[in-house]
Design a protein around this motif. Structure first.
Motif, PDB file in Angstrom:
ATOM      1  N   VAL A 195      54.100  -3.706 -20.884  1.00  0.00           N
ATOM      2  CA  VAL A 195      52.720  -3.688 -20.395  1.00  0.00           C
ATOM      3  C   VAL A 195      52.130  -5.084 -20.311  1.00  0.00           C
ATOM      4  N   LEU A 232      53.004  -1.931 -12.928  1.00  0.00           N
ATOM      5  CA  LEU A 232      52.156  -1.559 -11.795  1.00  0.00           C
ATOM      6  C   LEU A 232      53.019  -1.102 -10.623  1.00  0.00           C
ATOM      7  N   ALA A 269      42.288   6.615 -12.174  1.00  0.00           N
ATOM      8  CA  ALA A 269      43.073   5.886 -13.170  1.00  0.00           C
ATOM      9  C   ALA A 269      43.854   4.754 -12.513  1.00  0.00           C
ATOM     10  N   TYR A 314      43.384   0.691 -13.267  1.00  0.00           N
ATOM     11  CA  TYR A 314      44.496  -0.154 -13.691  1.00  0.00           C
ATOM     12  C   TYR A 314      44.463  -1.477 -12.925  1.00  0.00           C
ATOM     13  N   LEU A 332      46.682  -9.454 -14.363  1.00  0.00           N
ATOM     14  CA  LEU A 332      47.179  -8.628 -15.469  1.00  0.00           C
ATOM     15  C   LEU A 332      47.432  -9.439 -16.733  1.00  0.00           C
ATOM     16  N   ILE A 357      45.395   0.145 -20.903  1.00  0.00           N
ATOM     17  CA  ILE A 357      46.288   0.364 -19.757  1.00  0.00           C
ATOM     18  C   ILE A 357      47.158   1.583 -19.988  1.00  0.00           C
ATOM     19  N   TYR A 358      47.619   1.797 -21.248  1.00  0.00           N
ATOM     20  CA  TYR A 358      48.479   2.956 -21.456  1.00  0.00           C
ATOM     21  C   TYR A 358      47.697   4.252 -21.368  1.00  0.00           C
ATOM     22  N   LEU A 394      45.220   4.654 -19.242  1.00  0.00           N
ATOM     23  CA  LEU A 394      45.105   4.840 -17.795  1.00  0.00           C
ATOM     24  C   LEU A 394      46.425   5.322 -17.193  1.00  0.00           C
ATOM     25  N   VAL A 395      47.547   4.687 -17.622  1.00  0.00           N
ATOM     26  CA  VAL A 395      48.847   5.090 -17.078  1.00  0.00           C
ATOM     27  C   VAL A 395      49.168   6.521 -17.485  1.00  0.00           C
ATOM     28  N   LYS A 435      47.181   8.799 -15.327  1.00  0.00           N
ATOM     29  CA  LYS A 435      47.670   8.767 -13.945  1.00  0.00           C
ATOM     30  C   LYS A 435      48.987   9.512 -13.813  1.00  0.00           C
TER      31      LYS A 435
END
Lengths: 242, 95
Positions: free
Chosen positions: A75, A83, A178, A182, A197, A218-219, A221-222, A225
Protein backbone atom coordinates in the motif's frame (compact mmCIF):
# COMPACT_ATOMS: atom_id res chain seq x y z
CA UNK A 1 -16.85 -46.85 6.38
CA UNK A 2 -16.76 -43.47 4.72
CA UNK A 3 -17.64 -41.70 7.97
CA UNK A 4 -14.89 -43.57 9.78
CA UNK A 5 -12.36 -42.50 7.18
CA UNK A 6 -13.53 -38.88 7.41
CA UNK A 7 -13.31 -38.97 11.20
CA UNK A 8 -9.80 -40.41 11.03
CA UNK A 9 -8.73 -37.71 8.57
CA UNK A 10 -10.16 -34.94 10.74
CA UNK A 11 -8.49 -36.38 13.85
CA UNK A 12 -5.19 -36.67 12.01
CA UNK A 13 -5.29 -33.08 10.79
CA UNK A 14 -6.36 -31.90 14.24
CA UNK A 15 -3.49 -33.78 15.88
CA UNK A 16 -1.07 -32.30 13.37
CA UNK A 17 -2.19 -28.74 14.11
CA UNK A 18 -2.22 -29.35 17.87
CA UNK A 19 1.23 -30.92 17.91
CA UNK A 20 2.70 -28.09 15.87
CA UNK A 21 1.01 -25.36 17.90
CA UNK A 22 2.32 -26.89 21.13
CA UNK A 23 5.83 -27.55 19.81
CA UNK A 24 8.75 -25.70 21.42
CA UNK A 25 9.24 -22.32 19.77
CA UNK A 26 5.49 -21.76 19.62
CA UNK A 27 4.13 -19.51 16.93
CA UNK A 28 6.76 -20.70 14.51
CA UNK A 29 5.62 -24.29 14.97
CA UNK A 30 4.08 -24.51 11.52
CA UNK A 31 7.18 -23.41 9.63
CA UNK A 32 10.36 -25.34 9.17
CA UNK A 33 12.49 -24.37 12.14
CA UNK A 34 15.69 -25.63 10.59
CA UNK A 35 15.83 -22.76 8.13
CA UNK A 36 18.02 -20.04 9.62
CA UNK A 37 15.91 -16.91 9.89
CA UNK A 38 18.32 -14.57 11.61
CA UNK A 39 19.38 -12.78 8.44
CA UNK A 40 15.86 -12.14 7.20
CA UNK A 41 14.71 -11.07 10.67
CA UNK A 42 17.61 -8.63 10.86
CA UNK A 43 16.65 -7.08 7.53
CA UNK A 44 12.93 -7.03 8.38
CA UNK A 45 13.41 -5.26 11.72
CA UNK A 46 16.01 -2.78 10.52
CA UNK A 47 14.82 0.81 10.63
CA UNK A 48 15.34 2.85 7.48
CA UNK A 49 16.01 6.06 9.41
CA UNK A 50 19.52 7.44 9.88
CA UNK A 51 20.26 6.00 13.33
CA UNK A 52 20.22 2.29 12.23
CA UNK A 53 17.80 1.42 15.01
CA UNK A 54 15.74 -1.80 15.09
CA UNK A 55 11.96 -1.56 14.70
CA UNK A 56 10.08 -2.55 17.85
CA UNK A 57 6.36 -2.73 18.69
CA UNK A 58 5.27 0.50 20.34
CA UNK A 59 8.04 2.53 18.75
CA UNK A 60 7.25 5.88 17.18
CA UNK A 61 8.42 7.93 14.25
CA UNK A 62 9.09 5.15 11.75
CA UNK A 63 8.97 5.87 8.05
CA UNK A 64 6.09 3.48 7.44
CA UNK A 65 4.79 2.48 10.88
CA UNK A 66 2.84 -0.58 9.77
CA UNK A 67 3.35 -3.83 11.70
CA UNK A 68 2.58 -6.01 8.66
CA UNK A 69 5.52 -5.58 6.31
CA UNK A 70 3.62 -6.97 3.32
CA UNK A 71 1.03 -4.21 3.67
CA UNK A 72 3.77 -1.63 4.06
CA UNK A 73 5.14 -2.62 0.65
CA UNK A 74 1.81 -3.16 -1.11
CA UNK A 75 0.00 0.00 0.00
CA UNK A 76 2.76 2.46 0.85
CA UNK A 77 5.90 1.86 -1.20
CA UNK A 78 4.15 0.27 -4.18
CA UNK A 79 0.81 2.04 -3.81
CA UNK A 80 0.57 2.81 -7.50
CA UNK A 81 0.64 -0.93 -8.30
CA UNK A 82 -2.29 -1.45 -5.95
CA UNK A 83 -4.20 1.31 -7.71
CA UNK A 84 -3.51 -0.53 -10.97
CA UNK A 85 -4.68 -3.79 -9.42
CA UNK A 86 -7.93 -2.15 -8.36
CA UNK A 87 -8.32 -0.84 -11.91
CA UNK A 88 -7.79 -4.33 -13.36
CA UNK A 89 -10.48 -5.72 -11.08
CA UNK A 90 -12.80 -2.87 -12.04
CA UNK A 91 -12.29 -3.63 -15.74
CA UNK A 92 -13.05 -7.32 -15.17
CA UNK A 93 -16.23 -6.46 -13.26
CA UNK A 94 -17.22 -4.08 -16.07
CA UNK A 95 -16.75 -6.82 -18.67
CA UNK A 96 -18.88 -9.25 -16.67
CA UNK A 97 -21.57 -6.59 -16.26
CA UNK A 98 -21.52 -6.02 -20.03
CA UNK A 99 -21.88 -9.73 -20.76
CA UNK A 100 -24.36 -10.72 -18.06
CA UNK A 101 -26.00 -7.56 -16.80
CA UNK A 102 -29.21 -7.76 -18.79
CA UNK A 103 -32.25 -6.22 -17.23
CA UNK A 104 -34.51 -9.23 -17.74
CA UNK A 105 -35.79 -10.69 -14.52
CA UNK A 106 -35.13 -14.31 -13.79
CA UNK A 107 -36.91 -16.30 -11.16
CA UNK A 108 -34.93 -18.63 -8.98
CA UNK A 109 -35.97 -21.69 -7.07
CA UNK A 110 -36.88 -21.04 -3.45
CA UNK A 111 -34.24 -22.23 -1.02
CA UNK A 112 -35.03 -24.90 1.54
CA UNK A 113 -35.70 -24.27 5.23
CA UNK A 114 -32.28 -25.32 6.53
CA UNK A 115 -30.47 -23.20 3.94
CA UNK A 116 -32.70 -20.21 4.61
CA UNK A 117 -32.28 -20.46 8.38
CA UNK A 118 -28.54 -21.19 8.50
CA UNK A 119 -27.22 -18.84 5.85
CA UNK A 120 -28.03 -15.45 7.46
CA UNK A 121 -25.95 -16.45 10.50
CA UNK A 122 -22.97 -17.65 8.44
CA UNK A 123 -23.16 -14.69 6.06
CA UNK A 124 -23.22 -12.27 8.99
CA UNK A 125 -20.02 -13.75 10.43
CA UNK A 126 -18.38 -13.77 6.99
CA UNK A 127 -19.09 -10.06 6.53
CA UNK A 128 -17.88 -9.21 10.05
CA UNK A 129 -14.67 -11.24 9.52
CA UNK A 130 -14.07 -9.61 6.16
CA UNK A 131 -14.44 -6.14 7.66
CA UNK A 132 -12.07 -7.08 10.49
CA UNK A 133 -9.49 -8.30 8.00
CA UNK A 134 -9.43 -5.14 5.93
CA UNK A 135 -9.58 -2.79 8.92
CA UNK A 136 -6.59 -4.54 10.53
CA UNK A 137 -4.70 -4.89 7.24
CA UNK A 138 -1.67 -2.98 8.55
CA UNK A 139 -1.47 -5.09 11.74
CA UNK A 140 -2.36 -8.68 10.84
CA UNK A 141 -2.13 -10.74 7.63
CA UNK A 142 -4.67 -9.90 5.00
CA UNK A 143 -5.95 -6.63 3.67
CA UNK A 144 -8.45 -5.05 1.34
CA UNK A 145 -8.50 -7.77 -1.28
CA UNK A 146 -9.11 -10.90 0.85
CA UNK A 147 -11.43 -8.94 3.15
CA UNK A 148 -13.48 -7.70 0.22
CA UNK A 149 -13.62 -11.18 -1.28
CA UNK A 150 -14.85 -12.54 2.05
CA UNK A 151 -17.62 -9.92 2.09
CA UNK A 152 -18.56 -10.92 -1.45
CA UNK A 153 -18.72 -14.56 -0.31
CA UNK A 154 -21.16 -13.44 2.38
CA UNK A 155 -23.24 -11.66 -0.26
CA UNK A 156 -23.22 -14.80 -2.41
CA UNK A 157 -24.52 -16.88 0.49
CA UNK A 158 -27.18 -14.28 1.26
CA UNK A 159 -28.30 -14.37 -2.37
CA UNK A 160 -28.50 -18.17 -2.26
CA UNK A 161 -30.76 -18.08 0.77
CA UNK A 162 -33.02 -15.52 -1.00
CA UNK A 163 -33.70 -13.80 2.30
CA UNK A 164 -31.78 -10.63 1.52
CA UNK A 165 -31.68 -8.77 -1.76
CA UNK A 166 -28.89 -6.18 -1.91
CA UNK A 167 -29.65 -3.22 -4.13
CA UNK A 168 -27.67 -3.10 -7.36
CA UNK A 169 -27.65 0.71 -7.36
CA UNK A 170 -26.16 0.98 -3.89
CA UNK A 171 -23.44 -1.52 -4.73
CA UNK A 172 -22.46 0.59 -7.74
CA UNK A 173 -22.55 3.83 -5.69
CA UNK A 174 -20.32 2.34 -2.96
CA UNK A 175 -17.86 0.99 -5.50
CA UNK A 176 -17.56 4.24 -7.43
CA UNK A 177 -17.24 6.41 -4.31
CA UNK A 178 -14.55 4.20 -2.77
CA UNK A 179 -12.53 4.13 -5.99
CA UNK A 180 -12.77 7.89 -6.37
CA UNK A 181 -11.72 8.49 -2.75
CA UNK A 182 -8.68 6.24 -3.27
CA UNK A 183 -7.49 8.47 -6.11
CA UNK A 184 -8.26 11.55 -4.00
CA UNK A 185 -6.07 10.22 -1.17
CA UNK A 186 -3.34 9.82 -3.78
CA UNK A 187 -3.79 13.46 -4.80
CA UNK A 188 -3.58 14.47 -1.12
CA UNK A 189 -0.01 13.16 -1.05
CA UNK A 190 0.66 14.93 -4.35
CA UNK A 191 -0.52 18.27 -2.96
CA UNK A 192 1.27 17.89 0.38
CA UNK A 193 4.61 16.35 -0.64
CA UNK A 194 4.61 16.60 -4.43
CA UNK A 195 4.43 12.81 -4.90
CA UNK A 196 1.34 10.80 -5.88
CA UNK A 197 0.14 8.31 -3.20
CA UNK A 198 2.72 9.42 -0.66
CA UNK A 199 1.68 8.96 2.95
CA UNK A 200 0.28 12.35 4.09
CA UNK A 201 -0.55 11.32 7.68
CA UNK A 202 1.47 10.74 10.86
CA UNK A 203 2.60 7.13 11.28
CA UNK A 204 1.76 6.82 14.98
CA UNK A 205 3.01 4.10 17.29
CA UNK A 206 3.77 0.68 15.75
CA UNK A 207 1.07 -1.89 16.52
CA UNK A 208 -1.78 0.52 17.26
CA UNK A 209 -4.97 0.49 15.21
CA UNK A 210 -4.41 4.13 14.27
CA UNK A 211 -0.89 3.69 12.96
CA UNK A 212 0.77 3.34 9.61
CA UNK A 213 -0.58 6.64 8.32
CA UNK A 214 -2.92 6.34 5.34
CA UNK A 215 -2.72 2.54 5.09
CA UNK A 216 -5.80 2.12 7.32
CA UNK A 217 -7.72 4.65 5.21
CA UNK A 218 -6.71 3.10 1.88
CA UNK A 219 -7.36 -0.48 2.97
CA UNK A 220 -10.84 0.44 4.20
CA UNK A 221 -11.52 2.06 0.81
CA UNK A 222 -10.05 -0.92 -1.09
CA UNK A 223 -12.04 -3.34 1.07
CA UNK A 224 -15.29 -1.50 0.36
CA UNK A 225 -14.48 -1.25 -3.33
CA UNK A 226 -13.45 -4.88 -3.80
CA UNK A 227 -16.32 -6.12 -1.65
CA UNK A 228 -18.96 -4.21 -3.58
CA UNK A 229 -17.31 -5.01 -6.91
CA UNK A 230 -17.20 -8.77 -6.36
CA UNK A 231 -20.69 -8.62 -4.85
CA UNK A 232 -21.81 -6.93 -8.07
CA UNK A 233 -20.23 -9.76 -10.11
CA UNK A 234 -21.97 -12.35 -7.95
CA UNK A 235 -25.29 -10.50 -8.25
CA UNK A 236 -24.92 -10.41 -12.03
CA UNK A 237 -24.35 -14.15 -12.05
CA UNK A 238 -27.24 -14.91 -9.71
CA UNK A 239 -29.92 -15.07 -12.33
CA UNK A 240 -31.14 -18.50 -13.07
CA UNK A 241 -31.31 -19.30 -16.78
CA UNK A 242 -34.71 -20.63 -17.74
CA UNK B 1 13.22 -44.25 1.87
CA UNK B 2 14.76 -40.79 2.37
CA UNK B 3 14.94 -39.54 5.92
CA UNK B 4 12.62 -36.54 6.15
CA UNK B 5 11.14 -34.64 9.06
CA UNK B 6 7.39 -34.65 9.64
CA UNK B 7 7.10 -31.18 8.09
CA UNK B 8 8.94 -32.29 4.97
CA UNK B 9 6.65 -35.31 4.61
CA UNK B 10 3.71 -32.92 4.82
CA UNK B 11 5.27 -30.80 2.05
CA UNK B 12 5.77 -33.91 -0.09
CA UNK B 13 2.17 -34.96 0.46
CA UNK B 14 0.82 -31.48 -0.36
CA UNK B 15 2.98 -31.14 -3.47
CA UNK B 16 1.90 -34.57 -4.72
CA UNK B 17 -1.74 -33.63 -4.11
CA UNK B 18 -1.22 -30.38 -6.04
CA UNK B 19 0.29 -32.14 -9.05
CA UNK B 20 -2.24 -34.97 -9.10
CA UNK B 21 -5.13 -32.56 -8.63
CA UNK B 22 -3.96 -30.26 -11.42
CA UNK B 23 -3.72 -33.20 -13.79
CA UNK B 24 -7.14 -34.40 -12.66
CA UNK B 25 -8.72 -30.99 -13.40
CA UNK B 26 -7.67 -31.33 -17.04
CA UNK B 27 -8.32 -35.04 -17.44
CA UNK B 28 -11.66 -35.44 -15.69
CA UNK B 29 -14.72 -35.59 -17.99
CA UNK B 30 -17.36 -34.06 -15.74
CA UNK B 31 -17.11 -30.27 -15.50
CA UNK B 32 -18.65 -30.20 -12.01
CA UNK B 33 -15.98 -32.59 -10.71
CA UNK B 34 -13.29 -30.49 -12.39
CA UNK B 35 -14.51 -27.36 -10.58
CA UNK B 36 -14.57 -29.11 -7.21
CA UNK B 37 -11.10 -30.59 -7.72
CA UNK B 38 -9.84 -27.12 -8.70
CA UNK B 39 -11.14 -25.78 -5.38
CA UNK B 40 -9.37 -28.56 -3.49
CA UNK B 41 -6.12 -27.83 -5.35
CA UNK B 42 -6.44 -24.16 -4.36
CA UNK B 43 -6.92 -25.17 -0.73
CA UNK B 44 -3.76 -27.30 -0.82
CA UNK B 45 -1.86 -24.39 -2.36
CA UNK B 46 -3.15 -22.16 0.46
CA UNK B 47 -1.88 -24.69 3.04
CA UNK B 48 1.56 -24.72 1.39
CA UNK B 49 1.66 -20.91 1.44
CA UNK B 50 0.69 -20.96 5.13
CA UNK B 51 3.42 -23.46 6.03
CA UNK B 52 5.93 -21.29 4.19
CA UNK B 53 4.78 -18.47 6.54
CA UNK B 54 3.31 -16.20 3.90
CA UNK B 55 -0.02 -15.77 5.64
CA UNK B 56 -1.19 -12.91 3.38
CA UNK B 57 -0.91 -14.98 0.22
CA UNK B 58 -2.42 -18.01 1.95
CA UNK B 59 -5.46 -16.02 3.03
CA UNK B 60 -6.01 -14.56 -0.44
CA UNK B 61 -5.56 -17.98 -2.05
CA UNK B 62 -8.05 -19.59 0.36
CA UNK B 63 -10.69 -16.86 -0.01
CA UNK B 64 -10.41 -16.11 -3.72
CA UNK B 65 -9.06 -19.36 -5.15
CA UNK B 66 -10.85 -21.95 -3.07
CA UNK B 67 -13.95 -19.99 -2.08
CA UNK B 68 -15.13 -17.34 -4.48
CA UNK B 69 -13.76 -18.67 -7.77
CA UNK B 70 -15.30 -22.09 -7.15
CA UNK B 71 -18.64 -20.43 -6.44
CA UNK B 72 -18.37 -18.29 -9.58
CA UNK B 73 -17.46 -21.33 -11.70
CA UNK B 74 -20.46 -23.21 -10.32
CA UNK B 75 -22.72 -20.25 -11.04
CA UNK B 76 -21.45 -20.02 -14.61
CA UNK B 77 -22.00 -23.75 -15.12
CA UNK B 78 -25.54 -23.38 -13.86
CA UNK B 79 -26.15 -20.36 -16.12
CA UNK B 80 -24.84 -22.28 -19.08
CA UNK B 81 -27.46 -24.93 -18.30
CA UNK B 82 -24.87 -27.55 -17.43
CA UNK B 83 -26.19 -28.25 -13.95
CA UNK B 84 -29.76 -29.33 -13.60
CA UNK B 85 -30.89 -27.93 -10.27
CA UNK B 86 -33.94 -29.57 -8.76
CA UNK B 87 -35.97 -27.91 -6.05
CA UNK B 88 -36.91 -30.14 -3.09
CA UNK B 89 -40.55 -30.28 -4.25
CA UNK B 90 -39.60 -31.90 -7.52
CA UNK B 91 -38.29 -34.97 -5.77
CA UNK B 92 -35.70 -37.27 -7.23
CA UNK B 93 -37.18 -38.10 -10.60
CA UNK B 94 -34.89 -38.28 -13.57
CA UNK B 95 -32.05 -39.82 -11.68
Amino acid sequence: MRQTAALLAVLGIGWFFYANAMAPGAGRGLTDRRVPSKVSMAYLSKSVSQDNDTVKPGGRGYEDGSANIVTAVVVNYRGFDTLGEVTVLFTAALAIALLLGDRRRFTRAKSGTILGAAIPLVAFFLIITGSYIFIHGHLTPGGGFPGGAMIAAGTALALLSSTWKPSHTWVKVLEGTAGMLYVLVGFWGLVKYGSFLKNPLATGSLGDLLSGGFILLIYILVGIKVGSELSGIVMNLDKEAE
Amino acid sequence: MPHLTLMQWVYVFLAAALVLGSVAVVVVEDLLSAVIVEGVVSLHAALIFLFMSSADVAMTQAVVGAGLSTAVFLWILSRAGYLKWRSPEQGKEGE
